[in-house]
Design an enzyme around this catalytic site. Structure first.
Site, PDB file in Angstrom:
ATOM      1  N   LYS A  43      40.541 122.455 -24.687  1.00  0.00           N
ATOM      2  CA  LYS A  43      41.546 123.478 -25.009  1.00  0.00           C
ATOM      3  C   LYS A  43      42.724 123.373 -24.042  1.00  0.00           C
ATOM      4  CE  LYS A  43      38.107 126.487 -27.095  1.00  0.00           C
ATOM      5  NZ  LYS A  43      37.094 127.527 -26.900  1.00  0.00           N
TER       6      LYS A  43
ATOM      7  N   GLN B 124      35.320 131.939 -22.494  1.00  0.00           N
ATOM      8  CA  GLN B 124      34.422 130.995 -23.160  1.00  0.00           C
ATOM      9  C   GLN B 124      33.017 131.595 -23.247  1.00  0.00           C
ATOM     10  OE1 GLN B 124      35.422 127.989 -24.570  1.00  0.00           O
ATOM     11  NE2 GLN B 124      33.375 127.980 -25.459  1.00  0.00           N
TER      12      GLN B 124
ATOM     13  N   ASP C 259      41.636 134.866 -29.260  1.00  0.00           N
ATOM     14  CA  ASP C 259      40.406 134.416 -29.912  1.00  0.00           C
ATOM     15  C   ASP C 259      40.184 135.190 -31.212  1.00  0.00           C
ATOM     16  OD1 ASP C 259      38.902 132.310 -29.092  1.00  0.00           O
ATOM     17  OD2 ASP C 259      37.891 133.393 -27.484  1.00  0.00           O
TER      18      ASP C 259
END
Ligand code: NDP
Length: 290
Positions: free
Chosen positions: A54, A98, A121
């Site tokens: 990412k 994460q 997200d």
């Protein structure tokens, strides 16, 4: 093989090229660079490679990134404090935690601490609530990637029966909410571990989306001929290679289109995170102007 391959790797590269131009235009116009913060908790986190990818993808499209790492022994409060600081930081427009987090941490509290305007997200309660109300702000990255894979291959969802297998907050549930939005207009069935006879549903589907984390669960006799099959699943084989939730070779003989694993949904998830980060920077900029 009869099915068309929906190549997520190739599409992600195309879309990231488009995005790099959009980011450049944004920087020229506003003199600020979109910024993403990533948070990783735990020394041996299985998602370490994802976070690295990412960050690399951010660099490739001109998005500024900052990374915070906390020990696997940290407390919920330690993470909350890191998030508070990132919430206040005007150079950070999106915050990504994460998952999974170590079991002793309060995941709900941590996710809910992220400023909803920075929830790139897209699976915080505010983002999911807005989506359910038909006013989406950020779409969860994996479902967003699935929708792009379909749209950019001219696969319409209007009036189609889409069967989503899996109901997690990060994939199945937001995807089902997106599919029932006006304009997308699918008829949606959602299956989960308590569904009796999943095949009864998948056999009726025009489009099947598998997101359960069970290697090669979907077999050729579980779909109707010509169905489109999207495989979100990522499962490690004993030899460390990846396989999806779909028995790819045999299902590709019956389906009209199918995503591979790897190289299907995965690269699209990262791409949509970058899109959401640019969107967050735009929303931030619009608020600053008011
Ligand atoms: P979760 O474990 O959070 O959810 C799994 C879902 O599948 C649950 O809703 C569960 O039902 C359901 N399920 C499990 N077994 C069965 C079964 N035998 N039949 C029907 N339903 C079943 O997983 P995630 O949603 O986070 O991830 C799913 C998969 O997608 C994983 O392989 C993950 O690695 C992958 N993934 C890939 C991404 C990408 O970018 N390619 C991004 C995110 C995830 P119940 O709710 O009843 O427990």
């Amino acid at each position: 093989m009869k099915a068309r391959i929906l190549d997520g790797k190739k599409l992600a590269l195309t879309m990231q090229g488009e995005l790099a131009n959009d980011v450049n235009r944004f920087v020229d116009q506003h003199r600020i660079r979109p910024g993403l913060a990533t948070i990783l908790v735990g020394e041996n986190h299985p998602g370490r490679l994802y976070v690295k990818n990412k960050i690399r993808a951010c660099e490739a499209v001109g998005i500024h990134s900052v990374h915070r790492e906390l020990s696997g022994k940290c407390s919920t409060q330690d993470i909350v404090e890191v998030i508070h600081r990132l919430n206040q930081d005007p150079t950070v427009h999106g915050i990504l935690i994460q998952l999974p987090l170590p079991k002793h941490l309060d995941e709900d509290t941590i996710i809910e601490t992220v400023n909803p305007m920075k929830d790139v997200d897209g699976f915080g309660p505010a983002s999911l609530g807005l989506l359910a109300a038909g006013r989406p702000r950020y779409l969860a990255c994996t479902p967003y990637g699935v929708m792009q894979l379909l749209a950019r291959h001219d696969i319409s969802t209007v009036g189609k029966h889409v069967v989503v297998v899996g109901r997690s907050n990060i994939v199945g549930k937001p995807l089902a909410l997106i599919l029932v939005q006006k304009g997308i207009d699918a008829t949606v069935s959602v299956c989960h571990s308590r569904t009796s006879n999943v095949a009864n549903f998948t056999r009726q589907a025009d489009i099947v989306v598998m997101a359960i984390g069970q290697a090669e669960f979907l077999r050729a006799n579980m779909i109707k001929p010509g169905a489109v099959v999207i495989d979100v699943g990522m499962n490690r084989r004993a030899d460390n290679s990846w396989t999806g939730d779909v028995a790819f070779a045999e299902v590709a003989e019956v389906a009209s289109a199918i995503t591979p694993v790897p190289g299907g949904v995965g690269p699209m998830t990262i791409t949509m995170l970058l899109y959401n980060t640019l969107q967050a920077a735009r929303l931030h900029q619009a608020q600053v102007k008011i």
